[in-house]
Scaffold this motif. Structure first.
Motif, PDB file in Angstrom:
ATOM      1  N   UNK A   1       0.972  -0.912  -0.213  1.00 19.95           N
ATOM      2  CA  UNK A   1      -0.048   0.042  -0.031  1.00 19.95           C
ATOM      3  C   UNK A   1       0.942   1.248   0.241  1.00 19.95           C
ATOM      4  N   UNK A   2       2.068   1.283  -0.024  1.00 19.50           N
ATOM      5  CA  UNK A   2       3.111   2.393   0.000  1.00 19.50           C
ATOM      6  C   UNK A   2       2.816   3.261  -1.257  1.00 19.50           C
ATOM      7  N   UNK A   3       2.832   4.385  -1.005  1.00 19.54           N
ATOM      8  CA  UNK A   3       2.790   5.354  -2.171  1.00 19.54           C
ATOM      9  C   UNK A   3       3.307   6.789  -1.791  1.00 19.54           C
ATOM     10  N   UNK A   4       3.777   7.318  -2.870  1.00 17.25           N
ATOM     11  CA  UNK A   4       4.233   8.758  -2.541  1.00 17.25           C
ATOM     12  C   UNK A   4       3.679   9.725  -3.867  1.00 17.25           C
ATOM     13  N   UNK A   5       3.314  10.881  -3.424  1.00 14.59           N
ATOM     14  CA  UNK A   5       2.529  11.905  -4.040  1.00 14.59           C
ATOM     15  C   UNK A   5       3.308  13.394  -3.880  1.00 14.59           C
ATOM     16  N   UNK A   6       3.517  13.993  -4.821  1.00 16.27           N
ATOM     17  CA  UNK A   6       4.130  15.204  -4.819  1.00 16.27           C
ATOM     18  C   UNK A   6       2.839  16.200  -5.174  1.00 16.27           C
ATOM     19  N   UNK A   7       2.594  17.366  -4.245  1.00 19.96           N
ATOM     20  CA  UNK A   7       1.464  18.180  -4.504  1.00 19.96           C
ATOM     21  C   UNK A   7       1.940  19.573  -4.053  1.00 19.96           C
ATOM     22  N   UNK A   8       0.972  20.518  -4.418  1.00 24.99           N
ATOM     23  CA  UNK A   8       1.400  21.907  -3.933  1.00 24.99           C
ATOM     24  C   UNK A   8      -0.034  22.554  -3.766  1.00 24.99           C
ATOM     25  N   UNK A   9      -0.045  23.395  -2.870  1.00 24.96           N
ATOM     26  CA  UNK A   9      -1.280  24.063  -2.273  1.00 24.96           C
ATOM     27  C   UNK A   9      -1.123  25.139  -1.282  1.00 24.96           C
ATOM     28  N   UNK A  10      -2.239  25.904  -0.859  1.00 23.45           N
ATOM     29  CA  UNK A  10      -1.920  27.039  -0.028  1.00 23.45           C
ATOM     30  C   UNK A  10      -2.483  26.444   1.612  1.00 23.45           C
ATOM     31  N   UNK A  11      -1.494  26.199   2.240  1.00 22.73           N
ATOM     32  CA  UNK A  11      -1.616  25.438   3.410  1.00 22.73           C
ATOM     33  C   UNK A  11      -2.034  26.677   4.609  1.00 22.73           C
ATOM     34  N   UNK A  12      -3.152  26.566   5.364  1.00 24.12           N
ATOM     35  CA  UNK A  12      -3.316  27.468   6.243  1.00 24.12           C
ATOM     36  C   UNK A  12      -2.130  27.526   7.590  1.00 24.12           C
ATOM     37  N   UNK A  13      -1.743  28.675   7.779  1.00 23.33           N
ATOM     38  CA  UNK A  13      -0.538  28.886   8.627  1.00 23.33           C
ATOM     39  C   UNK A  13       0.832  28.613   8.039  1.00 23.33           C
ATOM     40  N   UNK A  14       0.801  27.979   6.758  1.00 19.14           N
ATOM     41  CA  UNK A  14       2.074  27.986   6.291  1.00 19.14           C
ATOM     42  C   UNK A  14       1.968  28.553   4.726  1.00 19.14           C
TER      43      UNK A  14
ATOM     44  N   UNK B   1       2.939  26.066  -0.229  1.00 24.91           N
ATOM     45  CA  UNK B   1       3.620  24.800   0.212  1.00 24.91           C
ATOM     46  C   UNK B   1       3.710  23.646  -0.898  1.00 24.91           C
ATOM     47  N   UNK B   2       4.793  23.196  -1.170  1.00 23.88           N
ATOM     48  CA  UNK B   2       4.988  22.044  -1.873  1.00 23.88           C
ATOM     49  C   UNK B   2       5.285  20.937  -1.013  1.00 23.88           C
TER      50      UNK B   2
ATOM     51  N   UNK C   1       1.695  15.917  -8.643  1.00 25.88           N
ATOM     52  CA  UNK C   1       0.766  16.823  -9.303  1.00 25.88           C
ATOM     53  C   UNK C   1       1.262  18.245  -9.392  1.00 25.88           C
ATOM     54  N   UNK C   2       2.611  18.270  -9.353  1.00 25.14           N
ATOM     55  CA  UNK C   2       3.494  19.492  -9.524  1.00 25.14           C
ATOM     56  C   UNK C   2       3.935  19.526 -10.866  1.00 25.14           C
ATOM     57  N   UNK C   3       3.523  20.369 -11.817  1.00 19.32           N
ATOM     58  CA  UNK C   3       4.212  20.230 -13.285  1.00 19.32           C
ATOM     59  C   UNK C   3       5.811  20.143 -13.286  1.00 19.32           C
TER      60      UNK C   3
ATOM     61  N   UNK D   1      10.623  20.489  -3.005  1.00 19.77           N
ATOM     62  CA  UNK D   1       9.894  20.096  -1.745  1.00 19.77           C
ATOM     63  C   UNK D   1      10.095  20.827  -0.544  1.00 19.77           C
ATOM     64  N   UNK D   2       8.926  21.570  -0.041  1.00 29.55           N
ATOM     65  CA  UNK D   2       9.307  22.521   0.972  1.00 29.55           C
ATOM     66  C   UNK D   2       8.935  21.362   2.564  1.00 29.55           C
ATOM     67  N   UNK D   3       8.427  20.374   2.354  1.00 27.29           N
ATOM     68  CA  UNK D   3       8.157  19.596   3.403  1.00 27.29           C
ATOM     69  C   UNK D   3       7.811  18.266   3.069  1.00 27.29           C
ATOM     70  N   UNK D   4       8.282  17.303   3.891  1.00 22.20           N
ATOM     71  CA  UNK D   4       7.950  15.948   3.431  1.00 22.20           C
ATOM     72  C   UNK D   4       6.986  15.394   4.688  1.00 22.20           C
ATOM     73  N   UNK D   5       5.612  14.867   4.444  1.00 20.93           N
ATOM     74  CA  UNK D   5       4.795  14.412   5.247  1.00 20.93           C
ATOM     75  C   UNK D   5       4.713  12.926   5.289  1.00 20.93           C
TER      76      UNK D   5
END
Length: 900
Positions: A596-609, A612-613, A707-709, A716-720
């Motif tokens: 079930x492992x997976x990795x996804x790159x995405x970007x968005x406007x995170x509240x407080x941050x 963020x990529x 999802x980042x062109x 990457x700004x942060x790994x979750x």
């Protein structure tokens, strides 16, 4: 109620789980205790048959070793007399006599036997089991002496082991054991093991009984039932069969008890306390031990039919048993069938609920064998085998055209040898094989769009284990208070879990094959510091129990768990106890999967941050998995006043802290919304090497997507790290209270009680750094209070039982509800059962050994309290909380039992 058997294992009182100390004043009614006079008319027949007839007609327990009465004939008995006088008559000239153990239990013994040296079994006035003890001299310090009759040596009644200890012949008085006897099981009128365990007030969240996904409880659809003592979580209650592990279901998460045959169960022993020092993994919330019927001679046929609105239920069982001078054997088979309960048949299910089936159509088969054979004077072999087959079928969300069917097979086998060696030491070598397999077919659309095709998914789950165990136990030396006893042992088992999931016609979705080896060593010591032999003022008895166990897993490392308990009886009838220990639960084998492992790159406007990529990684952190640990303590008292015969009061306080729970931390926005709580899962400003490392983790399973062109690792700004891991903490404490009182009024016997469990707190933390949230009294979690009261009346062959079940109100705190913390009403239901045993009037012919019972569960047909149905197309809401309520409604059943 009578107990007649070749070898007595244990006799327990009619004791449901728990009652309230607040009810003591309500049941301290004074009653006259008079000996009932009966018109006896028994033919000349084998002595064993006359003893059974007297037990049945007087509704008492007559305990005897078959060898004592083998070959002896009783003279005809035609007399109007009490049961005691009748016993004296039939025993005249046999060289036997009887000894009164309490007001309803006697034991048959040699007339010359010293009462202090008689092997016997009885129940304590507090409802706990008293064991068959080794024969000793009157001082309690002598060696075992053989008994003879007609020149033949008699084997003593076998000393047994009950839940809470590995030492034969002792009762661990530091452990708060609850026993559901065969008498209690019959009196409930229940037809399934699942329903029986649902009545235990310490058991919360009878998981997945409807086969639907229940938030916070289960995500599988095996349409079975698991036990959850203390509400700590699925799989934290160790389930044993005859004291031995059985294979779990639920994709290796928990034992499915739904297919265990109730007619084959002699009693259920419940230890609602951590016990890994005795049993190893899973015993965090406690232990439930199902003891199969063993000593039964003759044949017993049971036929039962039940009906509820929209549902019919049928059960049939047959038992065949035989005993001979050196052994015994029993075979039992059972068949159970129940119709599907549709949501359309229940008006409390709102029209906006998408769920179509509340309870699946079920068909179950089971076959059980148990036997023992003595070989010489010191060696015996034993074997147990149980096979069950459960087929279920139900439907889910209508808009997704969901349906699911399961074929579940369970096998549990044990073969062993007992060897009595020097003194009272015994060595036991046993081996067992257990298996749980499920073949599941599910149909569903990917989305709730009628034009989409229906996908068919075939899943095959299999768990099997092999175990070998060597154990020795006996006494070490004597103290003034009694013999210091010990048990030591070692065990080795292998476990294997296989899973294959594919979408027809030929699309693999998941495949897994994981195994592990477990090596164990354990020891236990029982020290009677004070007893009747050396009692002093203020210390009538004082017992110390120490235990420890080491388990080593080839997958998850090792765990050592100690346990200590103390029981102090300052005055006769008042026992105080304290107990402390650690426990653990090993990771489920299904968790050792990278599929079930997976990795996804995405970007968005995170509240407080801000912008963020993010690189989000999901799946399971397999390399970091370790045993989930707990620390538990309990303090209690048991009060059985000598001045009020038949009264018992018990109170138990428990506290459990369960750390390192393997859990999913949550979605990306959840983890980024609380940087302090989830700091261990966040890597800000990661290096390129770190980003590539986590992309590689995702590629071990489902792969990497962006999802980042024009994505590059340096963006990457942060790994979750949202992988499943040892993460959460649950702390719970509460009180169990119980009162029971049994008394006679002339020929009438009454037994009344009231009990329950009060959860003071159930605090949960998503991580060790996050804030605690009290989840008690919230939906899908334990309510603060559950109670069960009962009243029983018996007169000769007639018995009437009433049970009252109560679940306290709580709140629906889901964010999707229109009103925050909306109240979920309390629920009170009443069960009734009326039975008649024709053996009271007929000592021969068809009606001898024949009984009939009429029962009604939820006789007032109370609906479960309604809860809000969330307005989303993917909801699994049923319109009620299936964790704390049953949708079946009133079920009326008629049962016939015939012993041959």
């Amino acid at each position: 109620m009578s107990t007649n058997s070749r070898k007595v294992r244990a006799v327990s009182r009619f004791s449901p789980a728990g009652t309230l100390a607040a009810s003591v004043l309500a049941i301290l009614a004074t009653a006259a205790d008079a000996q009932a006079v009966t018109q006896w008319d028994l033919p000349g027949q084998p002595l064993a048959k006359s003893l059974r007839d007297i037990a049945a007609q007087s509704e008492s327990n007559i305990i005897f070793d078959k060898k004592l009465v083998s070959g002896q004939q009783a003279r005809p008995l035609k007399i109007k007399a009490s049961a005691e006088e009748a016993l004296s008559q039939v025993l005249e000239g046999t060289g036997l006599t009887f000894r009164q153990l309490d007001d309803k239990t006697v034991t048959i013994q040699l007339a010359s036997t010293d009462p202090m040296a008689t092997t016997s079994a009885a129940y304590n006035s507090d409802g706990r089991i008293r064991l068959a003890q080794a024969q000793t001299s009157p001082s309690g310090q002598g060696e075992r002496q053989p008994r003879t009759i007609e020149g033949r040596t008699l084997l003593d009644i076998e000393e047994i082991i009950v839940t809470g200890t590995n030492i034969r012949g002792i009762e661990n008085n530091t452990a708060p054991i609850t026993v559901l006897s065969r008498e209690y099981i019959n009196a409930t009128g229940y037809s399934t093991v699942s329903k029986l365990l649902e009545s235990v007030t310490q058991n919360f969240a009878l998981a997945n009984q409807s086969g639907q996904v229940t938030p916070g409880v289960t995500v599988t659809r095996e349409q079975g039932s698991s036990i959850n003592l203390r509400g700590i979580g699925e799989g934290t209650t160790l389930v044993l069969l005859n004291g031995r592990r059985i294979a779990p279901g639920y994709r290796s998460a928990a034992v499915d008890i739904s297919a265990l045959p109730l007619s084959a169960i002699e009693r259920v022993e419940i230890l609602p306390d951590g016990a890994s020092a005795l049993y190893g993994s899973d015993a965090v919330g406690g232990v439930v031990n199902f003891i199969l019927r063993e000593d039964f001679e003759g044949a017993e046929t049971r036929l039962r039919a039940g009906v509820a609105d929209g549902v019919d239920e049928y059960r049939a069982s047959q038992a065949l048993g035989n005993a001979w001078e050196s052994g015994n054997a029993l075979v039992s088979v059972e068949y159970l069938q129940r119709d599907r309960l549709a949501s359309a048949d229940r008006d409390f299910i709102g029209a906006n609920s998408l769920i179509d089936t509340l309870l699946p159509e079920t068909e179950q088969y089971s076959a059980m064998f148990t036997g023992k054979q003595q070989i010489g004077s010191s060696l015996s072999v034993f074997a147990d085998a149980l096979y069950t087959r459960r087929d279920t079928e139900g439907t889910g969300r209508r808009t997704f055209a969901e349906s699911v069917s399961n074929e579940n097979d369970q096998i549990a086998t044990t073969l062993g040898v007992d060897w009595s060696v020097a003194g009272d030491w015994n060595i036991q070598l046993s081996a067992g094989y257990n298996e749980n397999t499920t073949d599941q077919v599910s149909n569903a659309r990917v989305q709730a769009i009628p034009t989409l095709p229906i996908n068919v998914t075939v899943s095959e789950y299999s768990f099997d284990s092999q175990i070998a165990e060597l154990k020795a136990d006996g006494s070490l030396f004597s103290l003034p208070g009694g013999k210091v006893s010990m048990a030591i042992g070692a065990a080795y088992r292998t476990e294997n879990y296989e899973e294959t999931i594919r979408r027809l016609p030929n699309t693999p979705l998941s495949a897994q094959d994981v195994d592990q080896d477990v090596t164990s060593a354990y020891g236990e010591v029982y020290v009677p510091l004070f007893s009747e032999a050396n009692a002093v003022t203020g210390v009538q008895s004082l017992e110390l129990s120490l235990a420890g166990r080491y388990d080593d897993y080839s997958t998850a490392g090792s765990s050592f768990d100690p346990q200590a308990g103390l029981m102090w009886e300052p005055v006769k009838g008042l026992r105080l106890r304290a107990r402390y220990g650690t426990s653990y639960k090993a990771p489920n084998l299904v968790d050792y999967s990278l599929a079930s492992n997976s990795a996804l790159a995405l970007a968005g406007n995170i509240p407080g941050l801000g912008p963020t990529r993010v690189l989000s990684v999901n799946g399971i952190a397999v390399d970091s998995l370790r045993p989930q640990e707990s620390e538990s303590s309990s303090f209690g008292l048991e009060f059985t006043p000598e001045g009020v015969a038949g009264l018992s009061v018990s109170l138990n306080y428990y506290k459990i802290r369960y750390t390192g729970l393997i859990a999913n931390p949550g979605a990306v926005l959840t983890l980024l919304s609380d940087l302090n709580a989830f700091s261990d899962l966040l890597i800000f400003n990661p290096s390129v090497d770190q980003v590539n490392q986590f992309i590689a983790i995702g590629q071990l399973g489902q792969g990497f997507a962006s999802l980042i062109p024009n994505f590059t690792p340096d963006q990457v700004d942060v790994i979750v790290d949202g992988r499943r891991r040892n993460l959460s903490v649950v702390s719970s404490n509460g009180i169990d209270l119980a009162t029971e009182y049994n008394f006679n009024v002339g020929a009438n016997r009454f037994f009344i009680g009231l009990g329950g469990t009060y959860v003071l707190n159930r605090d949960q933390q998503v991580t060790a750094n996050s804030a605690e949230i009290d989840t008690a009294d919230t939906i899908y979690n334990p309510p603060s209070y559950r109670a069960r009261g009962f009243v029983t009346w018996q007169r000769q062959g007639v018995a009437a039982n009433m049970f009252v079940n109560h679940v306290d109100s709580y709140v629906d705190n889901r964010a999707t509800t229109p009103v925050a913390n909306s109240k979920v009403d309390s629920l009170t239901t009443v069960d009734l059962r009326l039975s008649y045993d024709f053996s009271n009037k007929f000592s021969s012919g068809f009606l001898s050994g024949f009984s009939v019972a009429l029962s009604a569960q939820n006789v007032l047909d109370e609906d479960p309290p309604s809860v809000f149905i969330t307005p989303t197309s993917s909801t699994f809401d049923l319109g009620f909380d299936p964790v704390n309520a049953d949708p079946l409604g009133r079920l009326i059943s008629l049962e016939f039992v015939k012993t041959w």
